[in-house]
Scaffold this active site. Structure first.
Site, PDB file in Angstrom:
ATOM      1  N   MET A  56      46.772  40.758  45.754  1.00 44.03           N
ATOM      2  CA  MET A  56      47.938  40.084  45.187  1.00 44.03           C
ATOM      3  C   MET A  56      47.637  38.631  44.865  1.00 44.03           C
ATOM      4  SD  MET A  56      50.981  40.342  44.171  1.00 44.03           S
ATOM      5  CE  MET A  56      51.764  38.925  43.416  1.00 44.03           C
ATOM      6  N   GLU A  57      48.048  38.233  43.653  1.00 41.81           N
ATOM      7  CA  GLU A  57      47.671  36.944  43.082  1.00 41.81           C
ATOM      8  C   GLU A  57      48.562  35.769  43.473  1.00 41.81           C
ATOM      9  OE1 GLU A  57      48.953  39.593  41.302  1.00 41.81           O
ATOM     10  OE2 GLU A  57      50.329  38.897  39.752  1.00 41.81           O
ATOM     11  N   GLU A  68      49.578  42.322  33.503  1.00 42.03           N
ATOM     12  CA  GLU A  68      48.603  43.274  34.039  1.00 42.03           C
ATOM     13  C   GLU A  68      47.642  43.803  32.967  1.00 42.03           C
ATOM     14  OE1 GLU A  68      48.003  43.227  36.961  1.00 42.03           O
ATOM     15  OE2 GLU A  68      49.866  42.572  37.923  1.00 42.03           O
ATOM     16  N   GLU A  86      42.404  38.898  40.306  1.00 41.98           N
ATOM     17  CA  GLU A  86      43.428  38.044  40.933  1.00 41.98           C
ATOM     18  C   GLU A  86      43.233  36.597  40.518  1.00 41.98           C
ATOM     19  OE1 GLU A  86      45.687  39.839  42.032  1.00 41.98           O
ATOM     20  OE2 GLU A  86      44.485  41.657  42.247  1.00 41.98           O
ATOM     21  N   GLY A  93      45.822  46.889  45.935  1.00 44.51           N
ATOM     22  CA  GLY A  93      44.473  46.326  46.017  1.00 44.51           C
ATOM     23  C   GLY A  93      44.477  44.882  46.464  1.00 44.51           C
TER      24      GLY A  93
END
Ligand code: PHE
Ligand code: ZN
Length: 875
Positions: A271-272, A328, A306, A269
């Protein structure tokens, strides 16, 4: 052939790193096929390491080593050894800080795995979590090695006018041959999985945010030119998330710049990466005509997710990948609450529980079941699971329930204070929660090591003489010792009023959270002059299966009177499920079908009321999902489930059509572009009614769908109408599908919906259609969103057609897994899932599924990803 036997990594074998990296200076000369990386690492022997091993083992994959130097002196090839996955330096300095300089080259164009540095529509971008940095350069690629990064990017001015990396832009310059460079400096030490770079022709959308302490942050979203008008919602969501994290957790953003880049090719989906999030376009781009209400909500949730990682993931990160749920689970819990606060809390809870029970429960009941903190893995990419994310969030939610909002906040404050800048464990998190609240959470920690869904068996006894109700709760789980399970409970009087709860010597309350800590426990509620109806596990206060026998009448009663929005909905779901299950039995026994009038009455009741929250109203009218029904059957019978559920839906439509029609008419307005709760609710209830009405197959209702399809000014209405047209005997099916394609062929995300809708259709020609769509010019195995929208949707969301008795669906899926294995192992392995639950089906299907898993196991060059899933499923 695969590696003899891929290695298993164990949590119990965790050791601190032998070496530390203080800082990294990267110099990257960008080129599609030959990117040059120079990495200068300032390193030191880890003083905390007591291992005898002196050698420095760096990992690296698919790299071309050019040169290597230690403290300025080139290393000859006698001083290091190279393998396809590592670079080992035999004798680095032990007593002092040293500098290692490595030069290597990589080929982003050949990278179809989308891990490391790769190409997406001409743009260069990276994905490093979990272990992708090793495909950029040799490194200590593990999250407990945290370093400060300075990154200089060099590239052609026309091809790569925008050059981005983490942190702040500190210098720029021009070079000969039409090239330029930019240097980025990230002041926060981070593990390499949070590194990112992006280079390309990107347009920028800008805004600003002022933090609580009055610092001004620049917000930037980068997209391809034609998407520039679709970023408004993402930007607004980002600002909402920043405000919310300040208010609810007291957390401010820490850099002066926050960047988001949307890319078309992405395995997940989003990415941080520190200061530079990379997003799947699906979770950024939205305009009323191209994105549905659901898409809008998902974008808000993922943008927030994020952003929240900046504290729960980046400032405090994971010690090792077994701790993945530390970041998470907590971050999913945070984004769920963010969405609940911005939409409808009851609706959000129901949708989250629905996902958990339909998908995570299935995962937890199958061969890949694992604790939220796994103890072993072959390929960590296989552990970005519903269990780690969704069940992980439920475990954090239970802490929130146990400690209360304030206690939870005190605990999270202590967690941030103790561990800022560190790489820590799930235990550290729970310990901070316990210490801040002065409670013992040692029993609670068992949730981190148990796999499978725990079961609670509940029974009750009312005693008229003593005016007491005794509730007996019994728990069963894979945990050798009992779990601590919060069971939120309410009592409802026969007239629908709240019965207050008096337990032992505690003060009376309208609701109570029972603490189930033993294998079996009794709770006695006092002062009950009449027998109340019990409402157990309110708000789904624990991720368990609850068995309690309740009559259909009691369920119908709770559907009318339970004051807990979740349990009210749940009562309706149970009522419908029980009725569907008895119809399934009728089908299996060859009996004729009739619908129990209690369900029609219950729906009639719901329909006759005035509802404020129309989205919630729509959920009360939704029948349980086929996947959720399947999850509850010993031997899944997909055909009977589908037939029974369709039968119920048709009968309800038949009996309640006046309600559905008038609701449709009163809520069908053109409010395209309005995304308030009311407008969204009107679209949702209206489309629920349309779906029921379509079951009647009347000309009038066909006309209704077609008109809505043609006139729709927003994607929610257009796609809902198309869905109804496609899944009925509508005469305009082919022409509607074609006109939709013509209208949207330049909008990739809308075309994904077009593929997905057809893949999910239960109509008999679906498999042939799916096969034809694989040949469609717009289909591409190298684009994960496309793969998910056709192959993923068909195999995961179309049980009747995917599980066709002749096995064609299984064979098709295995073919695709084998084709994807070499292109993109992560996506290939995700596609294996619908074969893994084979034990739940009848024998004939079991054999067919198993045969395909065995065929997958024979794949040449099978990836660790696919190998782990297929082999564990067969074991
Ligand atoms: N860490 C990302 C998230 O949940 C997910 C992700 C994992 C993305 C691995 C890419 C690769 O926010
Ligand atoms: Zn995440």
């Amino acid at each position: 052939m695969r590696n003899p036997s891929p290695q298993t990594i164990y949590l119990k074998e965790y050791r601190v790193p032998d070496y530390l990296i203080h800082s990294v200076e990267l110099n990257i000369v960008l080129d599609e096929e030959n990117t040059r990386v120079v990495s200068k690492l300032t390193m030191e022997r880890n003083p905390d390491c007591d291992s005898e091993n002196i050698a420095l083992d760096l990992v690296g994959e698919q790299l071309e080593l050019v040169s290597i130097a230690l403290d300025g002196k080139a290393l000859g090839d006698k001083n290091y050894t190279l393998s396809p996955e590592s670079l080992t330096i035999a004798q680095p300095p032990q007593k002092q800080v040293f500098m290692l300089a490595i030069e290597n080259s990589i080929n982003p164009k050949a990278n179809t795995a989308l891990e490391g540095l790769y190409l997406s529509n001409g743009m260069l971008c990276t994905q490093c979590e979990a272990e992708g940095f090793r495909k950029i350069t040799y490194y200590l690629d593990r999250p407990d090695v945290m370093a400060k990064f300075t990154t200089t990017l060099i590239g052609d001015k026309d091809k790569y006018p925008v050059l981005l990396s983490n942190g702040n832009k500190v210098a720029t310059g021009e070079l000969k041959n039409n090239r330029h460079w930019v240097t980025w400096e990230d002041p926060f030490a981070k593990p390499c999985y949070l590194f990112a770079l992006v280079a390309g022709q990107l347009e920028i959308i800008e805004d600003k945010f002022t933090t609580l302490s009055e610092r001004e942050i620049d917000l930037q979203i980068f997209v391809e030119a034609h998407d520039k008008d679709k970023c408004g919602h993402a930007m607004k969501s980002l600002k909402d998330a920043m405000t919310w994290d300040e208010k609810v957790y007291g957390r401010e953003y820490d850099l002066d710049l926050y960047m988001i880049v949307a890319v078309s090719h992405f395995n997940m989906g989003a990415m941080e990466n520190k200061g530079l999030n990379v997003f799947n376009t699906k979770f950024v781009l939205a305009s009323p005509d191209t994105a549905s209400d659901h898409d809008y909500e998902n974008i808000g949730g993922v943008i927030a997710h994020e952003y929240f990682h900046n504290w729960t993931g980046n400032r405090i990160t994971c010690r090792d990948w077994f701790q993945l749920s530390l970041k998470e689970g907590f971050t999913v819990f945070r984004d769920q609450e963010f969405t609940a606060d911005h939409t409808s809390r009851g609706v959000k809870r129901i949708e989250d529980v629905d996902l958990l029970r339909t998908r995570q429960f299935a995962e937890d009941a199958g061969p890949l079941s694992h604790p939220i903190r796994p103890e072993a893995y072959i390929e960590i990419n296989n552990f970005y699971t519903l269990t780690v994310y969704e069940k992980g969030a439920e475990v954090v939610r239970m802490l929130h329930t146990l400690l209360g909002a304030e206690g939870f906040r005190t605990g999270s404050d202590l967690y941030f204070q103790r561990h800022d800048g560190q790489a820590v464990t799930c235990d550290d998190f729970v310990n901070a929660m316990a210490a801040a609240n002065d409670v013992d959470l040692s029993q609670f920690k068992r949730w981190y090591s148990q796999a499978g869904t725990p079961v609670i068996n509940a029974s009750q006894h009312y005693d008229e003489a003593s005016q007491t109700l005794t509730l007996v709760l019994e728990q069963q789980s894979s945990s050798p010792e009992p779990l601590q399970i919060p069971v939120k409970t309410g009592l409802v009087n026969k007239d629908g009023s709240v019965a207050s709860i008096r337990l032992d010597d505690e003060a009376a309350a309208n609701e109570i959270t029972l603490q189930l800590t033993e294998d079996k426990q009794s709770f006695v509620f006092k002062d009950l002059p009449q027998k109340p109806v019990v409402s157990l596990l309110r708000g789904f206060s624990a991720p368990v299966k609850l068995n309690m026998s309740q009559s259909l009448e009691e369920l119908a009663f709770l559907l009318s009177y339970d004051s807990d929005p979740f349990n009210r909905w749940e009562a309706g779901q149970k009522l419908a499920s029980e009725i569907i299950f008895s119809l399934i039995e009728d089908i299996q026994q060859g009996r004729s079908l009739t619908l129990n009038p209690i369900l029609i009455e219950a729906f009639d009741n719901v329909l006759a009321q005035d509802w404020d929250d129309l989205s919630y109203f729509s959920l009360l009218l939704a029948l349980p999902d086929e996947g959720y029904l399947a999850e509850q059957m010993k031997v899944v019978d997909v055909d009977a489930i589908h037939e029974a559920r369709e039968y119920v839906k048709t009968k309800l439509a038949d009996n309640l059509q006046l309600h559905f029609s008038s609701l449709y008419q009163s809520h069908h307005k053109d409010e395209s572009g309005c995304f308030g709760k009311d407008a969204i609710g009107r679209r949702r209830i209206k489309n629920t009614c349309l779906s029921y009405l379509s079951k009647l197959e009347t000309q009038e209702n066909h006309h209704l769908a077609q008109t809505q399809f043609q006139d729709a000014g927003n994607m929610t209405d257009q796609i809902a109408a198309l869905n109804v047209i496609l899944n009925s005997g509508h005469p305009a099916k082919a022409e509607s599908l074609e006109s939709f394609y013509q209208q949207w062929q330049d909008e990739a995300l809308v075309i994904d919906k077009w593929f997905g809708l057809q893949a999910c259709s239960p109509m008999p020609d679906t498999f042939a259609r799916v096969q034809a769509l694989m040949q469609h010019p717009a289909f591409d195995l190298k684009t994960p969103n496309r793969v998910r929208s056709l192959i993923g949707a068909f195999s995961q969301s179309n049980p009747v057609r995917y599980h066709a008795a002749n096995g064609e669906g299984y064979q098709f899926l295995a073919d695709q897994v084998i084709a994807l294995n070499e292109l993109n192992p992560q996506v290939a392995s995700r596609m294996v899932t619908p074969l893994t639950g084979w034990r739940r089906f009848d024998e004939a299907r079991q054999d067919l599924m198993k045969a395909q898993l065995e065929r997958i196991m024979q794949t040449e060059n099978i990836s660790k990803d696919v190998y782990e899933l297929a082999s564990k499923s067969l074991a």
